[in-house]
Motif scaffolding. Structure first.
Motif, mmCIF file in Angstrom:
data_model
loop_
_atom_site.group_PDB
_atom_site.id
_atom_site.type_symbol
_atom_site.label_atom_id
_atom_site.label_comp_id
_atom_site.label_asym_id
_atom_site.label_seq_id
_atom_site.Cartn_x
_atom_site.Cartn_y
_atom_site.Cartn_z
ATOM 1 N N ARG A 48 0.704 -1.278 0.069
ATOM 2 C CA ARG A 48 -0.047 0.036 0.126
ATOM 3 C C ARG A 48 0.807 1.173 0.065
ATOM 4 N NH1 ARG A 48 -4.119 -1.965 -2.079
ATOM 5 N NH2 ARG A 48 -5.355 -0.441 -1.510
ATOM 6 N N ILE A 49 2.167 1.153 -0.448
ATOM 7 C CA ILE A 49 2.819 2.466 -0.445
ATOM 8 C C ILE A 49 2.896 2.931 -1.606
ATOM 9 C CG2 ILE A 49 5.487 3.132 -0.643
ATOM 10 C CD1 ILE A 49 4.785 2.473 2.207
ATOM 11 N N CYS A 50 2.312 2.513 -2.674
ATOM 12 C CA CYS A 50 2.074 2.977 -4.060
ATOM 13 C C CYS A 50 0.516 3.778 -4.306
ATOM 14 C CB CYS A 50 2.356 1.907 -5.221
ATOM 15 S SG CYS A 50 0.881 0.773 -5.241
ATOM 16 N N VAL A 51 -0.104 3.830 -3.201
ATOM 17 C CA VAL A 51 -1.424 4.238 -3.355
ATOM 18 C C VAL A 51 -1.405 5.696 -3.875
ATOM 19 C CG1 VAL A 51 -2.416 3.256 -1.321
ATOM 20 C CG2 VAL A 51 -1.439 5.206 -0.848
ATOM 21 N N VAL A 52 -2.282 5.966 -4.700
ATOM 22 C CA VAL A 52 -2.475 7.367 -5.287
ATOM 23 C C VAL A 52 -4.118 7.663 -5.298
ATOM 24 C CG1 VAL A 52 -0.806 7.045 -6.766
ATOM 25 C CG2 VAL A 52 -3.005 6.273 -7.498
ATOM 26 N N GLU A 53 -4.436 8.962 -5.496
ATOM 27 C CA GLU A 53 -5.716 9.275 -5.533
ATOM 28 C C GLU A 53 -6.135 9.397 -6.890
ATOM 29 O OE1 GLU A 53 -8.011 12.909 -3.132
ATOM 30 O OE2 GLU A 53 -5.941 12.909 -3.081
ATOM 31 N N VAL A 54 -7.437 8.801 -7.039
ATOM 32 C CA VAL A 54 -7.876 8.848 -8.236
ATOM 33 C C VAL A 54 -9.384 9.500 -8.315
ATOM 34 C CG1 VAL A 54 -9.056 7.365 -10.296
ATOM 35 C CG2 VAL A 54 -7.013 6.813 -9.200
ATOM 36 N N LYS A 55 -9.454 10.774 -9.045
ATOM 37 C CA LYS A 55 -10.844 11.564 -8.835
ATOM 38 C C LYS A 55 -11.876 10.559 -9.309
ATOM 39 C CE LYS A 55 -12.660 15.850 -10.540
ATOM 40 N NZ LYS A 55 -12.663 16.849 -11.471
ATOM 41 N N GLY A 56 -12.656 10.691 -8.257
ATOM 42 C CA GLY A 56 -13.938 9.974 -8.366
ATOM 43 C C GLY A 56 -14.017 8.410 -7.696
ATOM 44 N N ALA A 57 -12.875 8.103 -7.318
ATOM 45 C CA ALA A 57 -12.866 6.818 -6.464
ATOM 46 C C ALA A 57 -12.972 7.311 -5.072
ATOM 47 C CB ALA A 57 -11.455 6.177 -6.805
ATOM 48 N N LYS A 58 -13.675 5.929 -4.316
ATOM 49 C CA LYS A 58 -13.910 6.167 -3.062
ATOM 50 C C LYS A 58 -12.752 6.288 -2.095
ATOM 51 C CE LYS A 58 -18.411 4.118 -3.524
ATOM 52 N NZ LYS A 58 -19.770 2.978 -3.255
ATOM 53 N N SER A 59 -11.768 5.669 -2.303
ATOM 54 C CA SER A 59 -10.803 5.492 -1.738
ATOM 55 C C SER A 59 -9.358 5.509 -2.313
ATOM 56 C CB SER A 59 -10.606 4.356 -0.693
ATOM 57 O OG SER A 59 -10.629 3.291 -1.592
ATOM 58 N N LEU A 60 -8.352 5.714 -1.770
ATOM 59 C CA LEU A 60 -7.033 5.651 -2.504
ATOM 60 C C LEU A 60 -6.996 4.358 -3.077
ATOM 61 C CD1 LEU A 60 -4.354 7.203 0.139
ATOM 62 C CD2 LEU A 60 -5.865 8.535 -1.807
ATOM 63 N N VAL A 61 -6.038 4.196 -4.276
ATOM 64 C CA VAL A 61 -5.960 2.955 -4.974
ATOM 65 C C VAL A 61 -4.728 2.535 -5.058
ATOM 66 C CG1 VAL A 61 -8.178 3.109 -6.114
ATOM 67 C CG2 VAL A 61 -5.964 3.966 -7.306
ATOM 68 N N ALA A 62 -4.295 1.399 -5.166
ATOM 69 C CA ALA A 62 -2.866 1.060 -5.288
ATOM 70 C C ALA A 62 -2.525 0.999 -6.707
ATOM 71 C CB ALA A 62 -2.671 -0.501 -4.768
ATOM 72 N N ALA A 63 -1.573 1.958 -7.083
ATOM 73 C CA ALA A 63 -1.105 2.060 -8.352
ATOM 74 C C ALA A 63 -0.508 0.956 -9.327
ATOM 75 C CB ALA A 63 0.009 3.319 -8.505
ATOM 76 N N CYS A 64 0.039 0.004 -8.546
ATOM 77 C CA CYS A 64 0.599 -1.131 -9.078
ATOM 78 C C CYS A 64 -0.292 -2.166 -9.999
ATOM 79 C CB CYS A 64 1.667 -2.051 -8.064
ATOM 80 S SG CYS A 64 0.757 -2.597 -6.797
ATOM 81 N N VAL A 65 -1.354 -2.036 -9.207
ATOM 82 C CA VAL A 65 -2.490 -2.831 -10.034
ATOM 83 C C VAL A 65 -3.843 -2.499 -10.365
ATOM 84 C CG1 VAL A 65 -1.774 -4.865 -8.422
ATOM 85 C CG2 VAL A 65 -3.569 -3.215 -7.543
ATOM 86 N N TYR A 66 -4.045 -1.176 -10.292
ATOM 87 C CA TYR A 66 -5.061 -0.269 -10.910
ATOM 88 C C TYR A 66 -4.839 0.102 -12.289
ATOM 89 C CZ TYR A 66 -9.475 2.227 -10.019
ATOM 90 O OH TYR A 66 -10.826 2.707 -9.922
ATOM 91 N N PRO A 67 -5.763 -0.194 -13.096
ATOM 92 C CA PRO A 67 -5.465 0.205 -14.654
ATOM 93 C C PRO A 67 -6.073 1.656 -15.054
ATOM 94 C CG PRO A 67 -7.399 -1.429 -14.515
ATOM 95 C CD PRO A 67 -6.769 -1.362 -13.077
ATOM 96 N N VAL A 68 -5.236 1.957 -15.737
ATOM 97 C CA VAL A 68 -5.710 3.319 -16.583
ATOM 98 C C VAL A 68 -6.931 3.204 -17.343
ATOM 99 C CG1 VAL A 68 -3.346 4.413 -16.381
ATOM 100 C CG2 VAL A 68 -4.230 3.190 -18.242
ATOM 101 N N ASN A 69 -7.591 4.446 -17.160
ATOM 102 C CA ASN A 69 -8.893 4.524 -18.131
ATOM 103 C C ASN A 69 -8.943 5.793 -18.879
ATOM 104 O OD1 ASN A 69 -10.202 2.109 -17.504
ATOM 105 N ND2 ASN A 69 -10.468 3.008 -15.551
ATOM 106 N N GLU A 70 -9.434 5.905 -20.001
ATOM 107 C CA GLU A 70 -9.567 7.148 -20.667
ATOM 108 C C GLU A 70 -10.308 8.329 -19.602
ATOM 109 O OE1 GLU A 70 -9.240 9.840 -23.505
ATOM 110 O OE2 GLU A 70 -8.839 7.953 -23.889
ATOM 111 N N GLY A 71 -9.455 9.444 -19.712
ATOM 112 C CA GLY A 71 -10.118 10.566 -19.014
ATOM 113 C C GLY A 71 -9.849 10.478 -17.528
ATOM 114 N N MET A 72 -8.872 9.509 -16.890
ATOM 115 C CA MET A 72 -8.728 9.250 -15.536
ATOM 116 C C MET A 72 -7.795 10.627 -15.035
ATOM 117 S SD MET A 72 -6.781 6.269 -13.732
ATOM 118 C CE MET A 72 -8.242 5.202 -13.570
#
Length: 185
Positions: A48-72
């Motif tokens: 959980r060190i790689c967590v980032v904030e994604v606009k619209g997500a309910k919580s911080l997400v792990a960047a190493c497993v979270y895929p990018v999406n158009e407009g993110m």
């Protein structure tokens, strides 16, 4: 190659579709710290060190497993992210045997470097009762001190994917979690 348009820290980027936030950030020269991540071997989001904030997500997400999406829209170093990373490091230290002067890493330590980077000054903030494990030096090729293990699970992934043995895994739960063979045999 398909591309998607994203924003990282307010800047527009076009990155490979299907990549993770961590891969996309590295592609455009933005550093996101990790402890458990090993490219193509161990992308599980355990530390959980790689967590980032994604606009619209309910919580911080792990960047190493979270895929990018158009407009993110991604924020890699917001106050919320920095606070979370620092607390995660403090929690890791709470069960870690902090004997840095006698450690085999000899100052070449990712955990130590991240603690310095994120301003962890009270390394005993969450100290409590800890498990104590005997040092395992029973094999000529291996020395294991589970008192220093941060449960990143890299060794589990390497045992499985590189050595094709898959004999170790996480045993127990909570503060008793440790890496070992099934039933500690």
């Amino acid at each position: 190659m398909d591309m998607v348009n994203i924003k990282i820290n307010g800047m527009d980027y076009s990155v490979k579709a299907g990549s993770t936030i961590l891969e996309a950030a590295h592609e455009v020269g933005i550093d996101i710290p990790t402890l458990c991540y090993l490219k193509d071997i161990n992308a599980i989001g355990a530390c959980r060190i790689c967590v980032v904030e994604v606009k619209g997500a309910k919580s911080l997400v792990a960047a190493c497993v979270y895929p990018v999406n158009e407009g993110m829209e991604i924020f890699t170093h917001s106050p919320k992210v920095l606070k979370s990373r620092k607390m995660t490091l403090e929690l890791i230290l709470s069960t870690h045997e902090r004997k840095c002067l006698s450690c085999v890493r000899g100052g070449d330590c990712e955990l130590q470097r991240l603690c310095k980077e994120f301003g962890v000054e009270d390394e005993g903030r969450f100290d409590g009762e800890n498990q104590h494990y005997e040092i395992d030096d029973s094999a000529v090729h291996m020395f294991r001190n589970d008192n220093k293990c941060i449960l990143c699970r890299r060794c589990i992934a390497v045992c499985d994917k590189y050595q094709d043995v898959a004999v170790i895994g996480a045993n127990e739960r909570g503060f008793k979690t440790h890496v070992g063979c099934a039933f500690d045999k």
